[in-house]
Design a protein around this motif. Structure first.
Motif, short mmCIF file in Angstrom:
data_model
loop_
_atom_site.label_atom_id
_atom_site.label_comp_id
_atom_site.label_asym_id
_atom_site.label_seq_id
_atom_site.Cartn_x
_atom_site.Cartn_y
_atom_site.Cartn_z
N ARG A 1 0.82 -0.99 -0.32
CA ARG A 1 0.39 -0.08 0.43
C ARG A 1 0.95 1.19 0.23
NH1 ARG A 1 -1.92 -3.49 3.25
NH2 ARG A 1 -3.96 -4.74 3.13
N GLY A 2 0.83 1.75 -0.54
CA GLY A 2 1.90 2.75 -1.04
C GLY A 2 1.73 3.77 -2.58
N ALA A 3 3.02 4.92 -2.81
CA ALA A 3 2.06 5.34 -3.93
C ALA A 3 4.27 5.56 -4.63
CB ALA A 3 2.30 6.78 -3.95
N ASN A 4 4.51 4.30 -4.31
CA ASN A 4 5.99 4.18 -5.15
C ASN A 4 6.78 2.81 -4.64
OD1 ASN A 4 6.20 3.86 -1.89
ND2 ASN A 4 7.46 5.54 -0.96
N HIS A 5 5.61 2.45 -5.59
CA HIS A 5 6.87 0.18 -5.97
C HIS A 5 6.82 0.36 -6.79
CE1 HIS A 5 4.13 -0.98 -1.97
NE2 HIS A 5 4.08 0.38 -1.88
N PRO A 6 7.86 0.31 -7.23
CA PRO A 6 8.76 0.28 -8.49
C PRO A 6 7.80 -1.33 -9.20
CG PRO A 6 9.72 -0.46 -6.94
CD PRO A 6 8.91 -0.09 -5.40
N VAL A 7 8.11 -1.47 -10.02
CA VAL A 7 7.52 -2.84 -10.29
C VAL A 7 8.18 -2.89 -12.17
CG1 VAL A 7 5.48 -3.95 -12.16
CG2 VAL A 7 5.28 -2.93 -9.73
N LYS A 8 9.02 -3.78 -12.19
CA LYS A 8 9.38 -4.67 -13.60
C LYS A 8 8.33 -5.47 -14.52
CE LYS A 8 13.51 -6.74 -15.41
NZ LYS A 8 14.54 -7.79 -14.69
N ARG A 9 8.18 -4.67 -15.56
CA ARG A 9 7.67 -5.21 -16.93
C ARG A 9 9.13 -5.66 -17.57
NH1 ARG A 9 5.38 -0.97 -20.94
NH2 ARG A 9 7.23 -0.56 -21.77
N LEU A 10 8.38 -7.40 -17.90
CA LEU A 10 8.98 -8.13 -17.79
C LEU A 10 9.79 -8.15 -19.75
CD1 LEU A 10 7.76 -10.75 -15.83
CD2 LEU A 10 9.22 -9.63 -15.49
N GLU A 11 8.90 -7.30 -20.21
CA GLU A 11 9.22 -7.64 -21.78
C GLU A 11 10.00 -6.71 -22.14
OE1 GLU A 11 5.78 -6.03 -24.23
OE2 GLU A 11 5.79 -4.60 -23.59
N ASP A 12 10.37 -5.95 -21.35
CA ASP A 12 11.41 -4.79 -21.77
C ASP A 12 12.54 -4.41 -21.01
OD1 ASP A 12 10.19 -3.04 -20.82
OD2 ASP A 12 9.54 -1.88 -22.74
N GLY A 13 11.86 -4.44 -19.77
CA GLY A 13 13.03 -4.91 -18.54
C GLY A 13 12.52 -3.06 -18.22
N ARG A 14 12.01 -2.74 -17.97
CA ARG A 14 11.17 -0.66 -17.87
C ARG A 14 11.09 -1.37 -16.14
NH1 ARG A 14 7.85 3.43 -20.58
NH2 ARG A 14 7.31 4.80 -18.93
N THR B 1 4.01 -10.56 -16.70
CA THR B 1 3.94 -9.43 -17.27
C THR B 1 4.86 -8.35 -16.93
OG1 THR B 1 1.72 -8.55 -17.01
CG2 THR B 1 2.67 -9.73 -19.13
N HIS B 2 4.35 -8.54 -14.71
CA HIS B 2 4.77 -8.07 -14.20
C HIS B 2 4.90 -8.73 -13.07
CE1 HIS B 2 2.73 -4.75 -17.17
NE2 HIS B 2 3.44 -4.36 -16.61
N ILE B 3 6.41 -7.46 -12.09
CA ILE B 3 6.73 -8.68 -11.02
C ILE B 3 7.34 -7.36 -10.19
CG2 ILE B 3 7.88 -10.49 -11.46
CD1 ILE B 3 10.38 -9.56 -11.13
N SER B 4 6.46 -7.48 -8.98
CA SER B 4 7.34 -6.55 -7.96
C SER B 4 8.76 -6.09 -7.56
CB SER B 4 6.40 -6.25 -6.75
OG SER B 4 7.18 -5.97 -5.22
N LEU B 5 9.49 -5.42 -7.93
CA LEU B 5 10.82 -4.60 -7.29
C LEU B 5 11.22 -5.45 -5.55
CD1 LEU B 5 12.65 -2.96 -10.06
CD2 LEU B 5 12.53 -5.70 -9.84
#
Length: 421
Positions: A334-347, A371-375
């Motif tokens: 719960r927050g507004a600062n969670h980094p998520v990795k987009r797996l198709e291009d690493g963004r 498609t996405h994972i939490s860092l």
């Protein structure tokens, strides 16, 4: 038996393990029981308190200066707050923002919500991180008198969110056509239909600072088909499990028209609106519990092979519908600062999150790709079906924390609508 609070304390948070945390009450007097969670966002406390996903929860804000910009009638995600109350570090001061029309204390009292200030929110956050989100009772009494034994028993007796279906409590009560686009400074919310993103703003309503007696903007409840003559935009039927309004605004801004249906809508009721695609909203509670009636409908939606997009609870129930599983998290995100990795291009996308349950990536079948994972912890944050146009994300792209790292998802969905299968 009533127990007097320490000198100056008029509020208390009592946890199910018997822990007692004293503070200064504000807002409405009373008591409320729910799950205690922490939220790391530095802005947006009104949006957080009114987010239907927070039904059944007490918010421990980690940012110390909650309430310093006051309250207005625009920064809301629903007609009323859904969070039960909040815990803050500093006393709520006079607002320092030109858009404020109320103090946060006045807003909390008017909406029947309990607040506690003067709490060591860092210590409470550490407790939640180590022990998991506890059940608790938040209470405020001007006279500082509390029956602590009764409050402890109430906290212990509350069953918790696991197994709890709350979507039925927060969903819309009637079908309606969504009207209203994105907010712009000095203009307010754009009228509908909204242009596609990048084509300029629409005619707006006046700013809340000019309207001290205004009330929150809300969708007009239009009869089916009214005002749609000549509207050639693709049509999305959105299932409201506890939706945030800004999701619908972003769907409109991306070029869709939106009809909102209750969480319990049947497949026949959905298809009666002749949708070009489906949207599954966020919401509170246990996805498996809500899925008991929602998942069979979602499976029928998928059989049409029309585009489908889900956010948060909608993401979790799409995963269940295709054979995956969900589980209760230790502390939640719960927050507004969670980094998520987009797996198709690493963004990496900076995202807003609010969930206490997560999709088990290992349970997903072969025709579903992650498609996405939490860092932060590697948990699943997005899926996409490989055999039909259906995808979903765990986070909230409409919340703009990046600020617009994830806004492309609305365009991706709308661009799929109306295309040949």
């Amino acid at each position: 038996m009533n127990t007097p609070a320490p000198s100056g304390a008029t509020g208390v948070l009592v946890l199910a393990d018997g822990s007692t945390i004293w503070g200064k009450g504000f807002g409405a007097e009373g008591e409320a029981v729910g799950e205690v969670c922490f939220h790391t966002a530095m802005t947006g406390y009104q949006e957080i308190m009114t987010d239907p996903s927070f039904a059944g929860q007490i918010i421990n804000f980690t940012f110390p200066h909650i309430g310093n910009v006051g309250a207005n009638y625009e920064d809301v995600e629903a007609d009323n707050p859904h969070a039960l109350g909040c815990v803050v570090r500093q006393d709520v001061t006079a607002p320092s923002n030109f858009r404020a029309v109320q103090t946060f204390v006045e807003w909390m009292k008017a909406n029947g919500r309990i607040g506690l200030s003067g709490i060591d929110t860092r210590a409470l956050t550490r407790l939640i991180r180590l022990q998991g989100a506890p059940n608790g009772v938040i209470a405020f009494s001007e006279d500082g008198q509390f029956d602590l034994d009764a409050l402890r028993e109430k906290a212990r007796a509350w069953p918790g969110l696991e197994g709890m279906d709350l979507a039925k409590e927060v969903t819309t009560r009637q079908t309606h056509r969504w009207q209203g686009g994105l907010w712009h400074l000095g203009e307010g919310y754009a009228s509908t239909p909204s242009p596609r993103r990048g084509e300029g703003g629409g005619e707006g309503v006046r700013h809340s600072s000019e309207l001290p007696d205004a009330r929150p903007p809300h969708p007009t409840l239009s009869p089916e088909g009214e005002g749609l003559q000549g509207d050639t935009r693709p049509h999305v039927v959105a299932i409201d499990y506890g939706a945030k309004r800004n999701i619908f605004r972003n769907l409109e801004a991306a070029g869709a028209r939106v009809t909102v249906l209750p969480a319990t809508a049947t497949f026949d009721e959905v298809m009666a609106h002749e949708p070009d695609g489906f949207f599954l909203s966020n919401g509170p509670g246990d996805p498996a519990a809500t899925g008991a009636y929602a998942v069979p409908v979602i499976r029928q939606m998928l059989e049409t092979k029309k585009p489908l997009f889900g956010i948060c609870l909608g993401h979790q129930m799409l995963a269940i519908a295709v054979g995956g599983q969900t589980a209760k998290m230790h502390q939640g995100h719960r927050g507004a600062n969670h980094p998520v990795k987009r797996l198709e291009d690493g963004r990496v996308e900076i995202t807003s999150m609010n969930h206490g349950f997560a999709v088990d990536a290992e349970s997903l079948p072969d025709h579903v790709r992650q498609t996405h994972i939490s860092l932060f912890d590697g948990s699943n944050c997005g899926i996409e079906l490989t055999d039909r146009p259906a995808f979903s994300v765990q986070y909230h792209p409409e919340a703009n924390p990046g600020p617009q790292d994830s806004i492309y998802l609305f365009g991706k969905f709308v661009d799929q609508l109306g295309k040949d299968e």
